[in-house]
Design a protein around this motif. Structure first.
Motif, PDB file in Angstrom:
ATOM      1  N   ALA A  69      67.646  40.038  43.248  1.00 26.22           N
ATOM      2  CA  ALA A  69      69.077  39.877  42.981  1.00 26.22           C
ATOM      3  C   ALA A  69      69.797  41.214  43.086  1.00 26.22           C
ATOM      4  O   ALA A  69      70.862  41.311  43.706  1.00 26.22           O
ATOM      5  N   VAL A  70      69.214  42.257  42.516  1.00 25.63           N
ATOM      6  CA  VAL A  70      69.841  43.582  42.571  1.00 25.63           C
ATOM      7  C   VAL A  70      69.855  44.101  44.002  1.00 25.63           C
ATOM      8  O   VAL A  70      70.858  44.650  44.469  1.00 25.63           O
ATOM      9  N   SER A  71      68.761  43.902  44.703  1.00 19.42           N
ATOM     10  CA  SER A  71      68.672  44.360  46.093  1.00 19.42           C
ATOM     11  C   SER A  71      69.723  43.666  46.954  1.00 19.42           C
ATOM     12  O   SER A  71      70.390  44.306  47.777  1.00 19.42           O
ATOM     13  N   ASN A  72      69.887  42.356  46.751  1.00 19.74           N
ATOM     14  CA  ASN A  72      70.904  41.612  47.512  1.00 19.74           C
ATOM     15  C   ASN A  72      72.304  42.115  47.171  1.00 19.74           C
ATOM     16  O   ASN A  72      73.162  42.226  48.053  1.00 19.74           O
ATOM     17  N   SER A  73      72.544  42.415  45.918  1.00 16.71           N
ATOM     18  CA  SER A  73      73.862  42.913  45.513  1.00 16.71           C
ATOM     19  C   SER A  73      74.151  44.258  46.159  1.00 16.71           C
ATOM     20  O   SER A  73      75.258  44.499  46.638  1.00 16.71           O
ATOM     21  N   VAL A 141      80.478  34.508  46.629  1.00  8.84           N
ATOM     22  CA  VAL A 141      80.490  33.988  45.260  1.00  8.84           C
ATOM     23  C   VAL A 141      79.612  32.748  45.165  1.00  8.84           C
ATOM     24  O   VAL A 141      78.842  32.587  44.218  1.00  8.84           O
ATOM     25  N   SER A 142      79.704  31.879  46.158  1.00  6.52           N
ATOM     26  CA  SER A 142      78.894  30.663  46.158  1.00  6.52           C
ATOM     27  C   SER A 142      77.405  30.996  46.203  1.00  6.52           C
ATOM     28  O   SER A 142      76.610  30.451  45.436  1.00  6.52           O
ATOM     29  N   GLU A 143      77.028  31.900  47.104  1.00  3.36           N
ATOM     30  CA  GLU A 143      75.620  32.292  47.209  1.00  3.36           C
ATOM     31  C   GLU A 143      75.158  33.028  45.954  1.00  3.36           C
ATOM     32  O   GLU A 143      74.035  32.839  45.492  1.00  3.36           O
ATOM     33  N   GLY A 144      76.038  33.873  45.410  1.00  2.00           N
ATOM     34  CA  GLY A 144      75.693  34.601  44.186  1.00  2.00           C
ATOM     35  C   GLY A 144      75.468  33.665  43.023  1.00  2.00           C
ATOM     36  O   GLY A 144      74.541  33.839  42.232  1.00  2.00           O
ATOM     37  N   ALA A 145      76.325  32.642  42.909  1.00  2.00           N
ATOM     38  CA  ALA A 145      76.169  31.666  41.830  1.00  2.00           C
ATOM     39  C   ALA A 145      74.868  30.882  42.009  1.00  2.00           C
ATOM     40  O   ALA A 145      74.146  30.634  41.039  1.00  2.00           O
ATOM     41  N   LYS A 146      74.565  30.518  43.253  1.00  2.00           N
ATOM     42  CA  LYS A 146      73.319  29.786  43.508  1.00  2.00           C
ATOM     43  C   LYS A 146      72.119  30.656  43.186  1.00  2.00           C
ATOM     44  O   LYS A 146      71.172  30.199  42.544  1.00  2.00           O
ATOM     45  N   THR A 147      72.153  31.926  43.606  1.00  2.00           N
ATOM     46  CA  THR A 147      71.046  32.840  43.320  1.00  2.00           C
ATOM     47  C   THR A 147      70.889  33.036  41.821  1.00  2.00           C
ATOM     48  O   THR A 147      69.771  33.010  41.302  1.00  2.00           O
ATOM     49  N   ALA A 148      72.003  33.217  41.124  1.00  2.00           N
ATOM     50  CA  ALA A 148      71.941  33.392  39.671  1.00  2.00           C
ATOM     51  C   ALA A 148      71.359  32.148  39.004  1.00  2.00           C
ATOM     52  O   ALA A 148      70.520  32.241  38.110  1.00  2.00           O
ATOM     53  N   GLN A 149      71.797  30.979  39.468  1.00  2.00           N
ATOM     54  CA  GLN A 149      71.286  29.735  38.902  1.00  2.00           C
ATOM     55  C   GLN A 149      69.783  29.614  39.160  1.00  2.00           C
ATOM     56  O   GLN A 149      69.026  29.247  38.262  1.00  2.00           O
ATOM     57  N   ASP A 150      69.344  29.935  40.387  1.00  2.00           N
ATOM     58  CA  ASP A 150      67.923  29.876  40.712  1.00  2.00           C
ATOM     59  C   ASP A 150      67.129  30.845  39.839  1.00  2.00           C
ATOM     60  O   ASP A 150      66.065  30.503  39.325  1.00  2.00           O
ATOM     61  N   ASN A 151      67.662  32.072  39.680  1.00  2.00           N
ATOM     62  CA  ASN A 151      66.954  33.070  38.871  1.00  2.00           C
ATOM     63  C   ASN A 151      66.886  32.647  37.404  1.00  2.00           C
ATOM     64  O   ASN A 151      65.855  32.825  36.757  1.00  2.00           O
ATOM     65  N   PHE A 152      67.990  32.072  36.875  1.00  2.00           N
ATOM     66  CA  PHE A 152      67.964  31.620  35.494  1.00  2.00           C
ATOM     67  C   PHE A 152      66.968  30.485  35.318  1.00  2.00           C
ATOM     68  O   PHE A 152      66.257  30.427  34.311  1.00  2.00           O
ATOM     69  N   SER A 153      66.886  29.586  36.293  1.00  2.00           N
ATOM     70  CA  SER A 153      65.930  28.492  36.164  1.00  2.00           C
ATOM     71  C   SER A 153      64.497  29.013  36.259  1.00  2.00           C
ATOM     72  O   SER A 153      63.613  28.522  35.572  1.00  2.00           O
ATOM     73  N   LYS A 154      64.268  30.043  37.095  1.00  2.00           N
ATOM     74  CA  LYS A 154      62.944  30.650  37.171  1.00  2.00           C
ATOM     75  C   LYS A 154      62.575  31.283  35.844  1.00  2.00           C
ATOM     76  O   LYS A 154      61.467  31.120  35.340  1.00  2.00           O
TER      77      LYS A 154
END
Length: 162
Positions: A69-73, A141-154
């Motif tokens: 996530a940090v690398s993508n940001s 924003v859409s991709e970031g929200a999806k990534t955040a959601q995926d990371n939170f679920s992980k």
């Protein structure tokens, strides 16, 4: 009585007083631990070892998700910075090309027409950039929200297994 005799007498009294404790320690050293107790301790230690390994593996996964996530940001921030630099350079180039065109004008009406064309072209470029930026930010924003959601679920699934 001599000092040696008195000392031996005191020592004998201390030995007799602590004889039950000494006997208990002697018996304790030869005490056998039941097999069921040994098996229980082995199973508990094995389970704890497995849980520690699972925790380590899940920690690695969480760290990897955060790193991604940090690398993508950082990558996106770099992309945005490059695009801003490129746009600034294109604007400077356009400005100097416009000055060159204005300098080539042979009449006031031709200079006015060149200036009008330059302002219109610059407006179109700004409009195009605004539209592209809005689309890009929406996608980001859409991709970031999806990534955040995926990371939170992980993270949540790792926490459940740990």
């Amino acid at each position: 009585m001599t000092i040696e005799t008195e000392t031996n007498s005191v020592l004998n009294n201390v030995k007799q007083a602590f004889a039950p404790v000494t006997e208990a320690f002697t018996k304790l050293q030869n005490l056998e631990v039941p097999e069921a107790t040994r098996d229980f301790v082995k199973r508990a230690a094995g389970t704890a070892k497995d849980k520690a390994a699972d925790f380590q593996a899940n920690s690695e996964k969480v760290t990897s998700a955060i790193e991604t996530a940090v690398s993508n940001s950082v990558s996106e921030a770099t992309k945005i910075s490059r695009n801003v630099q490129d746009a600034f350079y294109a604007d400077v180039q356009s400005f100097f090309a416009g000055i060159d065109k204005l300098a080539s004008a042979k009449s006031l009406s031709e200079a006015f027409q060149v200036q009008t064309d330059l302002v219109r072209a610059h407006g179109e470029v700004l409009s195009s950039r605004a539209k592209a930026s809005t689309e890009y930010l929406g996608k980001l924003v859409s991709e970031g929200a999806k990534t955040a959601q995926d990371n939170f679920s992980k993270v949540a699934s790792f926490a459940k297994t740990a």
